[in-house]
Design a protein around this motif. Structure first.
Motif, PDB file in Angstrom:
ATOM      1  N   UNK A 121       0.982  -1.356   0.082  1.00  0.00           N
ATOM      2  CA  UNK A 121      -0.124  -0.352   0.031  1.00  0.00           C
ATOM      3  C   UNK A 121       0.575   1.422   0.078  1.00  0.00           C
ATOM      4  N   UNK A 122       2.113   1.007  -0.344  1.00  0.00           N
ATOM      5  CA  UNK A 122       2.846   2.028  -0.441  1.00  0.00           C
ATOM      6  C   UNK A 122       2.961   3.324  -1.310  1.00  0.00           C
ATOM      7  N   UNK A 123       3.169   4.639  -1.660  1.00  0.00           N
ATOM      8  CA  UNK A 123       2.449   4.816  -2.327  1.00  0.00           C
ATOM      9  C   UNK A 123       3.890   6.619  -2.385  1.00  0.00           C
ATOM     10  N   UNK A 124       3.108   7.682  -3.085  1.00  0.00           N
ATOM     11  CA  UNK A 124       4.574   8.734  -2.995  1.00  0.00           C
ATOM     12  C   UNK A 124       3.243   9.858  -2.798  1.00  0.00           C
ATOM     13  N   UNK A 125       3.492  11.715  -2.096  1.00  0.00           N
ATOM     14  CA  UNK A 125       3.272  12.000  -2.558  1.00  0.00           C
ATOM     15  C   UNK A 125       3.881  13.355  -2.223  1.00  0.00           C
ATOM     16  N   UNK A 126       4.001  14.148  -3.010  1.00  0.00           N
ATOM     17  CA  UNK A 126       4.350  15.615  -2.966  1.00  0.00           C
ATOM     18  C   UNK A 126       4.177  16.409  -1.407  1.00  0.00           C
ATOM     19  N   UNK A 127       5.075  16.261  -0.568  1.00  0.00           N
ATOM     20  CA  UNK A 127       4.622  17.350   0.659  1.00  0.00           C
ATOM     21  C   UNK A 127       5.318  18.672   0.336  1.00  0.00           C
ATOM     22  N   UNK A 128       4.948  19.808   0.215  1.00  0.00           N
ATOM     23  CA  UNK A 128       5.333  20.813   0.439  1.00  0.00           C
ATOM     24  C   UNK A 128       7.063  20.807  -0.337  1.00  0.00           C
ATOM     25  N   UNK A 129       6.603  20.807  -1.478  1.00  0.00           N
ATOM     26  CA  UNK A 129       7.974  20.797  -2.530  1.00  0.00           C
ATOM     27  C   UNK A 129       8.829  19.275  -1.746  1.00  0.00           C
ATOM     28  N   UNK A 130       8.540  18.127  -1.114  1.00  0.00           N
ATOM     29  CA  UNK A 130       9.618  17.071  -0.795  1.00  0.00           C
ATOM     30  C   UNK A 130       8.927  15.774  -1.285  1.00  0.00           C
TER      31      UNK A 130
END
Length: 179
Positions: A121-130
């Motif tokens: 269930x892993x995924x990626x997310x752009x969090x505040x530019x990172x």
């Protein structure tokens, strides 16, 4: 503090406090610098949401320290030449969070260290530019699915709109000298 009282720190979200612990630490730092004559060291501020809170809750024998046999709830933060040691945590923003482990399981990690994080269930997310890899534990849902059901934003970049102020104030007439 001068009387030896343990000061623990937490947040109940933006109903009456900061949106997250990073914002709460910055509020304490603001109060310390502007109203408490820098009474608390960076180390003392850092202990408030870690060991001091474990002590206040009576769970200091399993939480609040990095020791063999303790529950591994760990967060790591980006350091810079001006933000080192405990100051790196106090001044951190969401983008500065390099790694979060809950009960020894990787939950959030910076792209540069995400190879150690696994799960269906892993995924990626752009969090505040990172870019962060997010692996929610104890659920079959992905972060994207969990995020869809949130009543509130999952994270904030900068100061959240509507966050209560850190500035001490008296709003009741009986608490002021304006009577």
């Amino acid at each position: 503090d001068n009387l030896g009282v343990n000061i623990a720190l937490g947040t109940d979200w933006i109903y009456s406090g900061s949106a997250n612990m990073l914002r709460e630490l910055q509020c304490v730092d603001y109060l310390n610098r502007n109203h408490y004559n820098s009474h608390f060291s960076d180390y003392a501020i850092w202990r408030m949401p870690t060991y001091n809170t474990a002590l206040a809750l009576g769970v200091e024998h399993v939480l609040g320290q990095i020791k063999t046999g303790y529950i591994a709830d760990i967060a790591m933060y980006q350091t810079t030449t001006t933000k080192r040691g405990h100051r790196a945590v106090i001044d951190a923003e969401n983008k500065d969070v390099l790694l979060v482990m809950i009960d020894g399981k990787f939950v959030v990690g910076d792209e540069s260290i995400s190879s150690v994080m696994t799960g269906n269930n892993c995924g990626t997310e752009n969090i505040c530019g990172s870019t962060k890899k997010i692996c929610p534990n104890d659920t079959s849902k992905t972060f994207a699915a969990l995020k869809q059901n949130d009543k509130y934003a999952t994270y904030f970049c900068g100061v959240p709109a509507g966050e209560p102020t850190c500035i001490p104030q008296r709003t009741r007439t009986q608490d002021t000298d304006d009577q």
